[in-house]
Motif scaffolding. Sequence first.
Motif, PDB file in Angstrom:
ATOM      1  N   ILE A  31       0.960  -1.258   0.092  1.00  0.00           N
ATOM      2  CA  ILE A  31      -0.062   0.148   0.050  1.00  0.00           C
ATOM      3  C   ILE A  31       0.987   1.230  -0.029  1.00  0.00           C
ATOM      4  N   VAL A  32       1.925   1.373   0.755  1.00  0.00           N
ATOM      5  CA  VAL A  32       2.649   2.337   0.875  1.00  0.00           C
ATOM      6  C   VAL A  32       3.490   2.555  -0.402  1.00  0.00           C
ATOM      7  N   ASP A  33       4.081   1.794  -1.034  1.00  0.00           N
ATOM      8  CA  ASP A  33       4.499   1.514  -2.260  1.00  0.00           C
ATOM      9  C   ASP A  33       3.849   2.225  -3.422  1.00  0.00           C
ATOM     10  N   LEU A  34       2.450   1.724  -3.586  1.00  0.00           N
ATOM     11  CA  LEU A  34       1.878   1.976  -4.686  1.00  0.00           C
ATOM     12  C   LEU A  34       1.505   3.528  -4.462  1.00  0.00           C
ATOM     13  N   LEU A  35       0.985   3.960  -3.379  1.00  0.00           N
ATOM     14  CA  LEU A  35       0.216   5.196  -2.990  1.00  0.00           C
ATOM     15  C   LEU A  35       1.496   6.331  -3.377  1.00  0.00           C
ATOM     16  N   ARG A  36       2.740   6.070  -2.898  1.00  0.00           N
ATOM     17  CA  ARG A  36       3.929   6.966  -3.129  1.00  0.00           C
ATOM     18  C   ARG A  36       4.154   6.975  -4.777  1.00  0.00           C
ATOM     19  N   ARG A  37       4.088   5.996  -5.393  1.00  0.00           N
ATOM     20  CA  ARG A  37       4.113   5.765  -6.824  1.00  0.00           C
ATOM     21  C   ARG A  37       3.245   6.674  -7.469  1.00  0.00           C
ATOM     22  N   ALA A  38       2.099   6.775  -6.830  1.00  0.00           N
ATOM     23  CA  ALA A  38       0.900   7.999  -7.448  1.00  0.00           C
ATOM     24  C   ALA A  38       1.263   9.305  -6.980  1.00  0.00           C
ATOM     25  N   GLY A  39       2.203   9.748  -6.228  1.00  0.00           N
ATOM     26  CA  GLY A  39       2.554  11.032  -5.666  1.00  0.00           C
ATOM     27  C   GLY A  39       1.600  11.373  -4.580  1.00  0.00           C
ATOM     28  N   ILE A  40       0.995  10.274  -3.649  1.00  0.00           N
ATOM     29  CA  ILE A  40       0.221  10.579  -2.488  1.00  0.00           C
ATOM     30  C   ILE A  40       1.434  10.501  -1.391  1.00  0.00           C
ATOM     31  N   ASN A  41       1.110  11.702  -0.633  1.00  0.00           N
ATOM     32  CA  ASN A  41       2.121  11.871   0.478  1.00  0.00           C
ATOM     33  C   ASN A  41       1.594  10.617   1.579  1.00  0.00           C
ATOM     34  N   THR A  42       2.582   9.873   1.721  1.00  0.00           N
ATOM     35  CA  THR A  42       2.123   8.452   2.309  1.00  0.00           C
ATOM     36  C   THR A  42       3.223   8.163   3.703  1.00  0.00           C
ATOM     37  N   ARG A  43       2.529   8.381   4.783  1.00  0.00           N
ATOM     38  CA  ARG A  43       3.614   8.166   6.139  1.00  0.00           C
ATOM     39  C   ARG A  43       3.027   7.134   6.577  1.00  0.00           C
ATOM     40  N   LEU A  44       4.287   6.222   6.876  1.00  0.00           N
ATOM     41  CA  LEU A  44       4.158   4.926   7.821  1.00  0.00           C
ATOM     42  C   LEU A  44       4.281   5.272   9.190  1.00  0.00           C
ATOM     43  N   VAL A  45       3.279   4.959  10.389  1.00  0.00           N
ATOM     44  CA  VAL A  45       3.414   5.375  11.502  1.00  0.00           C
ATOM     45  C   VAL A  45       3.147   4.204  12.229  1.00  0.00           C
ATOM     46  N   SER A  46       4.097   4.125  13.236  1.00  0.00           N
ATOM     47  CA  SER A  46       4.252   3.267  14.100  1.00  0.00           C
ATOM     48  C   SER A  46       3.336   3.305  15.402  1.00  0.00           C
ATOM     49  N   ILE A  47       2.572   2.232  15.848  1.00  0.00           N
ATOM     50  CA  ILE A  47       1.568   2.554  17.010  1.00  0.00           C
ATOM     51  C   ILE A  47       2.415   2.372  18.134  1.00  0.00           C
ATOM     52  N   THR A  48       3.338   1.918  18.320  1.00  0.00           N
ATOM     53  CA  THR A  48       4.624   1.662  19.310  1.00  0.00           C
ATOM     54  C   THR A  48       5.241   2.772  19.779  1.00  0.00           C
ATOM     55  N   ASP A  49       6.009   2.892  20.913  1.00  0.00           N
ATOM     56  CA  ASP A  49       6.667   3.903  21.159  1.00  0.00           C
ATOM     57  C   ASP A  49       8.184   4.091  20.287  1.00  0.00           C
ATOM     58  N   SER A  50       8.224   2.998  19.400  1.00  0.00           N
ATOM     59  CA  SER A  50       9.598   2.945  18.551  1.00  0.00           C
ATOM     60  C   SER A  50       9.302   3.333  17.228  1.00  0.00           C
ATOM     61  N   LYS A  51      10.248   3.863  16.370  1.00  0.00           N
ATOM     62  CA  LYS A  51      10.131   3.751  14.723  1.00  0.00           C
ATOM     63  C   LYS A  51      10.294   2.604  14.347  1.00  0.00           C
ATOM     64  N   THR A  52      10.838   1.620  15.071  1.00  0.00           N
ATOM     65  CA  THR A  52      11.451   0.287  14.598  1.00  0.00           C
ATOM     66  C   THR A  52      10.503  -0.866  15.129  1.00  0.00           C
ATOM     67  N   VAL A  53       9.832  -1.550  14.124  1.00  0.00           N
ATOM     68  CA  VAL A  53       8.807  -2.409  14.099  1.00  0.00           C
ATOM     69  C   VAL A  53       9.570  -3.827  13.532  1.00  0.00           C
ATOM     70  N   VAL A  54       8.925  -4.733  14.224  1.00  0.00           N
ATOM     71  CA  VAL A  54       9.381  -6.079  13.766  1.00  0.00           C
ATOM     72  C   VAL A  54       8.053  -6.843  13.332  1.00  0.00           C
ATOM     73  N   SER A  55       8.131  -7.078  12.012  1.00  0.00           N
ATOM     74  CA  SER A  55       6.652  -7.628  11.354  1.00  0.00           C
ATOM     75  C   SER A  55       6.582  -9.008  11.629  1.00  0.00           C
ATOM     76  N   SER A  56       5.313  -9.419  11.014  1.00  0.00           N
ATOM     77  CA  SER A  56       4.821 -10.927  11.398  1.00  0.00           C
ATOM     78  C   SER A  56       5.728 -11.845  10.837  1.00  0.00           C
ATOM     79  N   HIS A  57       6.697 -11.526   9.918  1.00  0.00           N
ATOM     80  CA  HIS A  57       7.777 -12.574   9.475  1.00  0.00           C
ATOM     81  C   HIS A  57       8.998 -12.333   9.864  1.00  0.00           C
ATOM     82  N   ASP A  58       9.197 -11.514  10.759  1.00  0.00           N
ATOM     83  CA  ASP A  58      10.448 -11.040  11.400  1.00  0.00           C
ATOM     84  C   ASP A  58      11.479 -10.199  10.700  1.00  0.00           C
ATOM     85  N   ILE A  59      10.660  -9.169   9.888  1.00  0.00           N
ATOM     86  CA  ILE A  59      11.551  -8.215   9.081  1.00  0.00           C
ATOM     87  C   ILE A  59      11.346  -6.991   9.949  1.00  0.00           C
ATOM     88  N   THR A  60      12.501  -6.522  10.072  1.00  0.00           N
ATOM     89  CA  THR A  60      12.554  -5.064  10.911  1.00  0.00           C
ATOM     90  C   THR A  60      12.261  -4.081  10.006  1.00  0.00           C
TER      91      THR A  60
END
Length: 185
Positions: free
Chosen positions: A20-49
């Motif tokens: 979603i982030v990739d496609l929206l940015r390709r379209a020129g849409i200002n897209t921010r990825l925001v962590s709901i944790t207290d850190s910008k660093t997040v570990v995904s469901s498949h252990d990708i940081t």
Amino acid sequence: MSKVTVFIANGTEESECLIIVDLLRRAGINTRLVSITDSKTVVSSHDITIVADGIFSEENFDDSDMLFVPGGMPGVTNMLAHDGLKELIQKFNSEGKRLGAVCAGPAVLGQAGVLEGKKATCFPGWEDKLNCAEYTGAAFTTDGMITTGRGLGCTIDEGLEIIRLLVDEETSLDIKSRIQHTETI
């Protein structure tokens, strides 16, 4: 230019989020990825940081035109437990702003009560968490200002739908062609 905020938590399904982030940015849409944790660093469901652009507690969402909630476990569980996100979703809904979610993510919209009277879709088995008027089972469903998607395999088409809604159909079709979508080759 439209602005979209995409949320991420520990355990978010990374592809649903980043496509979603990739496609929206390709379209020129200002897209921010925001962590709901207290850190910008997040570990995904498949252990990708993943490093988000911002942290929920430090963001101002007033200029966002849309909020988007990806799925993944335990990411959705973490988002369901975040009262600030629930309140923000309710605020956006009452202001007539766009909302989107995919896979188990629509359960977060359902918990916030914004799917009442709406058609929606989600990952099979999560229908009872939507609190919606009608579960469509479609790849994606747009009802008014809310767009929901069924799962990872539907995320590209849902992203193209969001581009169509926020920009225009021509831009959506152009990106669809440029990414070699199966319907264009």
